[in-house]
Write a protein that holds these residues in place. Structure first.
Motif, PDB file in Angstrom:
ATOM      1  N   LEU A 481       0.850  -1.223  -0.131  1.00  0.00           N
ATOM      2  CA  LEU A 481      -0.036  -0.033   0.066  1.00  0.00           C
ATOM      3  C   LEU A 481       0.864   1.249   0.055  1.00  0.00           C
ATOM      4  CD1 LEU A 481      -2.758  -1.079   2.446  1.00  0.00           C
ATOM      5  CD2 LEU A 481      -3.027  -0.546   0.298  1.00  0.00           C
ATOM      6  N   ASN A 482       1.847   1.104   0.706  1.00  0.00           N
ATOM      7  CA  ASN A 482       2.971   2.470   1.025  1.00  0.00           C
ATOM      8  C   ASN A 482       3.810   2.582  -0.342  1.00  0.00           C
ATOM      9  OD1 ASN A 482       1.468   3.264   3.290  1.00  0.00           O
ATOM     10  ND2 ASN A 482       2.517   1.821   4.468  1.00  0.00           N
ATOM     11  N   SER A 483       3.956   1.765  -1.055  1.00  0.00           N
ATOM     12  CA  SER A 483       4.527   1.685  -2.169  1.00  0.00           C
ATOM     13  C   SER A 483       3.995   2.309  -3.507  1.00  0.00           C
ATOM     14  CB  SER A 483       5.550   0.668  -2.483  1.00  0.00           C
ATOM     15  OG  SER A 483       4.355  -0.416  -3.183  1.00  0.00           O
ATOM     16  N   GLN A 484       2.689   2.540  -3.259  1.00  0.00           N
ATOM     17  CA  GLN A 484       1.849   2.880  -4.492  1.00  0.00           C
ATOM     18  C   GLN A 484       2.223   4.247  -5.096  1.00  0.00           C
ATOM     19  OE1 GLN A 484      -2.198   2.200  -2.836  1.00  0.00           O
ATOM     20  NE2 GLN A 484      -2.251   0.214  -3.984  1.00  0.00           N
ATOM     21  N   LYS A 485       2.480   5.159  -4.225  1.00  0.00           N
ATOM     22  CA  LYS A 485       2.579   6.548  -4.473  1.00  0.00           C
ATOM     23  C   LYS A 485       1.239   7.103  -5.225  1.00  0.00           C
ATOM     24  CE  LYS A 485       7.740   6.448  -5.083  1.00  0.00           C
ATOM     25  NZ  LYS A 485       8.861   6.583  -6.089  1.00  0.00           N
ATOM     26  N   ARG A 486       0.254   6.865  -4.446  1.00  0.00           N
ATOM     27  CA  ARG A 486      -1.128   6.917  -5.109  1.00  0.00           C
ATOM     28  C   ARG A 486      -1.387   8.284  -5.413  1.00  0.00           C
ATOM     29  NH1 ARG A 486      -5.630   4.921  -0.953  1.00  0.00           N
ATOM     30  NH2 ARG A 486      -4.295   3.073  -1.173  1.00  0.00           N
ATOM     31  N   GLU A 487      -0.742   9.315  -4.948  1.00  0.00           N
ATOM     32  CA  GLU A 487      -1.041  10.774  -5.138  1.00  0.00           C
ATOM     33  C   GLU A 487      -0.192  11.292  -6.506  1.00  0.00           C
ATOM     34  OE1 GLU A 487      -0.633  11.026  -0.530  1.00  0.00           O
ATOM     35  OE2 GLU A 487      -0.212   9.767  -2.079  1.00  0.00           O
ATOM     36  N   LEU A 488       0.754  10.201  -7.086  1.00  0.00           N
ATOM     37  CA  LEU A 488       1.209  10.835  -8.193  1.00  0.00           C
ATOM     38  C   LEU A 488       0.300  11.220  -9.218  1.00  0.00           C
ATOM     39  CD1 LEU A 488       4.079   8.149  -9.117  1.00  0.00           C
ATOM     40  CD2 LEU A 488       4.352  10.537  -8.606  1.00  0.00           C
ATOM     41  N   ILE A 489       0.461  12.492 -10.057  1.00  0.00           N
ATOM     42  CA  ILE A 489      -0.586  12.950 -10.952  1.00  0.00           C
ATOM     43  C   ILE A 489       0.379  13.287 -12.188  1.00  0.00           C
ATOM     44  CG2 ILE A 489      -2.102  13.726  -9.309  1.00  0.00           C
ATOM     45  CD1 ILE A 489      -1.086  16.696  -9.839  1.00  0.00           C
ATOM     46  N   TYR A 490      -0.194  13.440 -13.367  1.00  0.00           N
ATOM     47  CA  TYR A 490       0.316  14.180 -14.704  1.00  0.00           C
ATOM     48  C   TYR A 490      -0.079  15.360 -14.490  1.00  0.00           C
ATOM     49  CZ  TYR A 490       1.187   9.193 -16.185  1.00  0.00           C
ATOM     50  OH  TYR A 490       1.663   7.963 -16.387  1.00  0.00           O
ATOM     51  N   VAL A 491       1.002  16.245 -15.041  1.00  0.00           N
ATOM     52  CA  VAL A 491       0.883  17.792 -15.381  1.00  0.00           C
ATOM     53  C   VAL A 491       1.580  18.000 -16.681  1.00  0.00           C
ATOM     54  CG1 VAL A 491       0.978  18.277 -12.745  1.00  0.00           C
ATOM     55  CG2 VAL A 491       3.019  18.400 -14.155  1.00  0.00           C
ATOM     56  N   LEU A 492       0.953  19.055 -17.303  1.00  0.00           N
ATOM     57  CA  LEU A 492       1.669  19.356 -18.531  1.00  0.00           C
ATOM     58  C   LEU A 492       3.072  20.136 -18.418  1.00  0.00           C
ATOM     59  CD1 LEU A 492       0.468  19.345 -21.708  1.00  0.00           C
ATOM     60  CD2 LEU A 492      -0.245  21.626 -21.217  1.00  0.00           C
ATOM     61  N   LYS A 493       3.902  19.646 -19.149  1.00  0.00           N
ATOM     62  CA  LYS A 493       5.228  20.399 -19.243  1.00  0.00           C
ATOM     63  C   LYS A 493       5.144  21.745 -19.607  1.00  0.00           C
ATOM     64  CE  LYS A 493       7.599  15.890 -20.503  1.00  0.00           C
ATOM     65  NZ  LYS A 493       8.261  15.405 -21.558  1.00  0.00           N
ATOM     66  N   SER A 494       5.970  22.482 -18.903  1.00  0.00           N
ATOM     67  CA  SER A 494       5.908  23.988 -19.305  1.00  0.00           C
ATOM     68  C   SER A 494       6.189  24.362 -20.952  1.00  0.00           C
ATOM     69  CB  SER A 494       6.836  24.699 -18.268  1.00  0.00           C
ATOM     70  OG  SER A 494       8.208  24.170 -18.539  1.00  0.00           O
ATOM     71  N   GLY A 495       5.668  25.044 -21.426  1.00  0.00           N
ATOM     72  CA  GLY A 495       5.884  25.736 -22.638  1.00  0.00           C
ATOM     73  C   GLY A 495       5.170  25.133 -23.689  1.00  0.00           C
ATOM     74  N   VAL A 496       4.098  23.977 -23.286  1.00  0.00           N
ATOM     75  CA  VAL A 496       3.327  23.476 -24.264  1.00  0.00           C
ATOM     76  C   VAL A 496       2.003  23.478 -23.894  1.00  0.00           C
ATOM     77  CG1 VAL A 496       4.824  21.718 -25.028  1.00  0.00           C
ATOM     78  CG2 VAL A 496       3.673  21.184 -22.876  1.00  0.00           C
ATOM     79  N   SER A 497       1.182  24.182 -24.879  1.00  0.00           N
ATOM     80  CA  SER A 497      -0.262  24.099 -24.513  1.00  0.00           C
ATOM     81  C   SER A 497      -1.382  23.937 -25.791  1.00  0.00           C
ATOM     82  CB  SER A 497      -0.532  25.688 -23.943  1.00  0.00           C
ATOM     83  OG  SER A 497      -0.002  26.460 -25.003  1.00  0.00           O
ATOM     84  N   SER A 498      -1.029  23.742 -26.814  1.00  0.00           N
ATOM     85  CA  SER A 498      -2.159  23.619 -27.948  1.00  0.00           C
ATOM     86  C   SER A 498      -2.860  22.513 -27.681  1.00  0.00           C
ATOM     87  CB  SER A 498      -1.083  23.676 -29.154  1.00  0.00           C
ATOM     88  OG  SER A 498      -0.407  22.357 -29.419  1.00  0.00           O
ATOM     89  N   VAL A 499      -3.772  22.255 -28.475  1.00  0.00           N
ATOM     90  CA  VAL A 499      -4.594  21.027 -28.432  1.00  0.00           C
ATOM     91  C   VAL A 499      -3.804  19.886 -28.739  1.00  0.00           C
ATOM     92  CG1 VAL A 499      -6.552  19.890 -29.706  1.00  0.00           C
ATOM     93  CG2 VAL A 499      -6.802  22.362 -28.910  1.00  0.00           C
ATOM     94  N   GLU A 500      -2.830  20.241 -29.733  1.00  0.00           N
ATOM     95  CA  GLU A 500      -2.199  18.919 -30.309  1.00  0.00           C
ATOM     96  C   GLU A 500      -1.353  18.453 -28.954  1.00  0.00           C
ATOM     97  OE1 GLU A 500      -2.800  21.471 -31.813  1.00  0.00           O
ATOM     98  OE2 GLU A 500      -3.755  21.049 -33.496  1.00  0.00           O
ATOM     99  N   ASP A 501      -0.635  19.322 -28.342  1.00  0.00           N
ATOM    100  CA  ASP A 501       0.292  19.185 -27.143  1.00  0.00           C
ATOM    101  C   ASP A 501      -0.379  18.530 -26.378  1.00  0.00           C
ATOM    102  OD1 ASP A 501       2.387  20.417 -28.408  1.00  0.00           O
ATOM    103  OD2 ASP A 501       1.749  22.455 -27.406  1.00  0.00           O
ATOM    104  N   ARG A 502      -1.566  18.707 -25.910  1.00  0.00           N
ATOM    105  CA  ARG A 502      -2.383  18.222 -24.673  1.00  0.00           C
ATOM    106  C   ARG A 502      -2.824  16.860 -25.072  1.00  0.00           C
ATOM    107  NH1 ARG A 502      -6.083  22.770 -21.561  1.00  0.00           N
ATOM    108  NH2 ARG A 502      -4.770  24.622 -21.973  1.00  0.00           N
ATOM    109  N   ASN A 503      -2.994  16.570 -26.338  1.00  0.00           N
ATOM    110  CA  ASN A 503      -3.354  15.318 -26.756  1.00  0.00           C
ATOM    111  C   ASN A 503      -2.217  14.272 -27.095  1.00  0.00           C
ATOM    112  OD1 ASN A 503      -6.103  15.327 -26.391  1.00  0.00           O
ATOM    113  ND2 ASN A 503      -6.438  16.527 -28.216  1.00  0.00           N
ATOM    114  N   ASN A 504      -1.069  14.635 -26.754  1.00  0.00           N
ATOM    115  CA  ASN A 504       0.258  13.868 -26.694  1.00  0.00           C
ATOM    116  C   ASN A 504       0.673  13.578 -25.379  1.00  0.00           C
ATOM    117  OD1 ASN A 504       2.754  13.009 -26.990  1.00  0.00           O
ATOM    118  ND2 ASN A 504       3.298  14.232 -28.710  1.00  0.00           N
ATOM    119  N   ASN A 505       0.625  12.455 -24.958  1.00  0.00           N
ATOM    120  CA  ASN A 505       1.115  11.906 -23.693  1.00  0.00           C
ATOM    121  C   ASN A 505       2.475  12.222 -23.294  1.00  0.00           C
ATOM    122  OD1 ASN A 505      -1.687  11.201 -23.114  1.00  0.00           O
ATOM    123  ND2 ASN A 505      -1.367   9.477 -22.686  1.00  0.00           N
ATOM    124  N   ASP A 506       3.304  12.413 -24.252  1.00  0.00           N
ATOM    125  CA  ASP A 506       4.639  12.499 -23.997  1.00  0.00           C
ATOM    126  C   ASP A 506       4.971  13.925 -23.691  1.00  0.00           C
ATOM    127  OD1 ASP A 506       5.305   9.989 -24.878  1.00  0.00           O
ATOM    128  OD2 ASP A 506       6.050  10.810 -26.954  1.00  0.00           O
TER     129      ASP A 506
END
Length: 551
Positions: A481-506
């Motif tokens: 249970l304590n190895s899950q890091k359950r609060e990890l989230i994904y955030v958009l990298k700085s400098g990218v904001s277009s629709v295409e950017d948001r639809n690229n998980n990289d």
């Protein structure tokens, strides 16, 4: 007597007639007496029909997945009291803990009325009809006690609700977990003896459902006995019994694994051959259907009602799926690039994208949303979705895949690993044949636990499986249970904001909360008794006692 029967009917919501095609579609009757109610098999079965549907609502509408999936670290959701399950920050004032507790005891009160009150009032029916009805009640009561015991631990056994009410003795103590397991075993053994192998009305409990649940109780009992034989007895005896029961269900029930995994979670798949026991759901009224279509749906593009935008599979669960190409993944949760022809049919199907500006669909913190139990709009389902949180796809409690994996667990027993041929055959029927993964050549408890996680994700079994791990190895379960890091989230990298950017998980990166990760402690492995229940019964504060059985 007439007033007494009316009182029973008020408690159990008894109905006057029932259809063989849909045994939950029943009509109420205004005037009921001993002479005109329990005077036929049809009326008695109308009584037991109440055990399968709306009586479970308080339990399954939210608590079931909050505790089963969110507490376990598979479902990400952080809002208000629901989010307290994710953070382990709840206390006994959490309203959903109260709903779960109260809901399960409501199920037990319905079952107790069938078990204790119906036989006294029955007339002009055979003993076999009465025995079968009592068996249905005992089966359902045992299922409710299984949930109560695994979530709260030491809970009061209430065998006859009516006697308590009549006597005025409403204060009962909590009973030990061992007593609760023994109570469940007695109920399920009776149910397995008197329930039919098949019922003309699909969805009702059968001998095979009773044996499957009995196997699960024996497995849980056995896990508790490992390293604690002084309290729980010999683990090997319970493992052997679980193995025997699983083999009987697999070999003799005629049930089979569903070829199409996605079909299991649709309304068309209700009570298919893989289903052993499910909460029966239908449209037409609040409390009568499944709320998961609403709770899990991402947006109004795919649902008429939707509360699921902020919910998704945790990154830890996604990584467990992503380690191998698992064919079940796309039917478990949606992510960038997935396509679902059965959703948004009017729009040509649903193409999942992180971000669709025109539809106001934004990425959540997991870059994924739940698919399992999400079946779409009324227009997509031939009106099998209503506007009262009432989708018509059943909620699984136990299915044949569970029995296959329980067999493997029973063969493993308290050992470190097994290469038993039959255990591998059943394990690989799920792991390799269904999921398309490389066949296993040996098994450990951890490998079985992982397989169960992937097979039953968002079916509210994960916490119950972790509890068996906890009984076997407290330290290892807490480490998991304590190895899950359950609060990890994904955030958009700085400098990218277009629709295409948001639809690229990289273009996203993992973000660790500044406060660190949730720490789970031994003291949190059982839920607190709700404050309202503690106030109503001062005996709940006393140590649990063994239950005194009548025979």
């Amino acid at each position: 007597m007439k007033k007494f029967i009316k009182y029973i009917c008020l408690i159990t919501l008894l109905f006057g007639s029932v259809s063989c095609d849909d045994f939950l579609t029943v009509e109420p009757e205004d005037s009921l007496t001993t002479g005109n109610y329990y005077n036929s098999e049809e009326r008695i079965r109308a009584n037991t029909a109440t055990l399968y549907g709306s009586v479970w609502w308080d339990f399954h509408s939210q608590f079931m997945w909050l505790a089963g999936d969110q507490l376990a670290g598979d479902l990400y959701y952080t809002y208000d009291q629901e989010g307290q399950f994710f953070y382990f920050s709840y206390n006994n004032g959490n309203s959903y803990i109260l709903y779960g507790w109260r809901g399960l005891y409501r199920v037990i009160s319905f079952a107790n009325s069938v078990i204790n009150d119906m036989p006294k009032a029955a007339a002009n029916v055979s003993q076999s009809v009465i025995d079968a009805a009592v068996a249905e009640g005992k089966f359902v009561r045992a299922v409710a006690y299984y949930y109560l015991t695994e979530y709260w631990g030491e809970v009061p056994i209430i065998e006859n609700s009516t006697d308590m009410i009549v006597s005025g003795n409403m204060f009962v103590p909590r009973n030990t977990r061992k007593s609760c397991y023994e109570f469940m075993i007695r109920d399920l053994e009776y149910a397995a003896k008197y329930l039919p192998a098949e019922d003309s009305q699909k969805g009702r409990a059968t001998k095979w459902a009773a044996e499957a649940m009995l196997a699960k109780v024996h497995l849980t009992y056995a896990a508790a006995a490992i390293g604690n034989s002084g309290t729980y007895g010999d683990a090997a005896t319970h493992f052997a019994k679980a193995k025997e029961l699983c083999q009987d269900v697999i070999g003799n029930s005629g049930r089979k694994l569903e070829d199409d995994y996605s079909y299991l979670f649709t309304w068309e798949g209700n009570n298919c051959p893989e289903s052993l026991f499910a909460i029966q759901c239908r449209t037409g009224a609040y409390g009568g259907g499944s709320s998961r279509n609403v709770n899990f749906s991402r947006s109004s593009v795919i649902a008429d009602q939707t509360w699921g935008a902020g919910k998704g599979p945790t990154i830890d669960l996604q990584k467990a799926f992503d380690q191998q190409k698992d064919k079940r993944r796309i039917w478990t949760y949606m992510k960038q690039g997935d396509y679902y022809s059965m959703l948004n049919k009017a729009g040509g199907g649903y193409h999942y994208k992180n971000y669709v500006e025109a539809d106001n669909e934004n990425p959540n913190e997991m870059l994924a949303h739940i698919k399992k139990y999400v079946i779409g709009k009324a227009a997509d389902t031939d009106n099998h979705v209503g506007l009262n949180q009432d989708a018509a796809n059943n909620i699984h409690v136990i299915r044949l895949a569970d029995v296959y994996l329980m067999y493997a667990e029973a063969v493993l027993g308290s050992g470190a690993s097994t290469s038993d041929a039959k255990a591998l055959e059943y394990f690989n029927a799920v792991h390799a044949d269904r999921a398309g993964l490389t066949p296993a050549t040996s098994l450990t408890f951890e490998s079985i636990l992982k397989e169960r996680r992937l097979e039953f994700a968002f079916e509210s079994l994960r916490w119950l499986d972790i509890k068996r791990y906890y009984y076997r190895n407290l330290t290892a379960a807490l480490e998991l249970l304590n190895s899950q890091k359950r609060e990890l989230i994904y955030v958009l990298k700085s400098g990218v904001s277009s629709v295409e950017d948001r639809n690229n998980n990289d273009n996203y990166q993992e973000f660790t909360p500044e406060a660190g990760f949730v720490k789970v402690y031994d003291s949190q492995m059982f839920l607190p008794i709700p404050a309202e229940a503690l106030t109503g019964n001062p005996l709940f504060k006393d140590p649990a006692v063994d239950y005194t059985f009548n025979d």
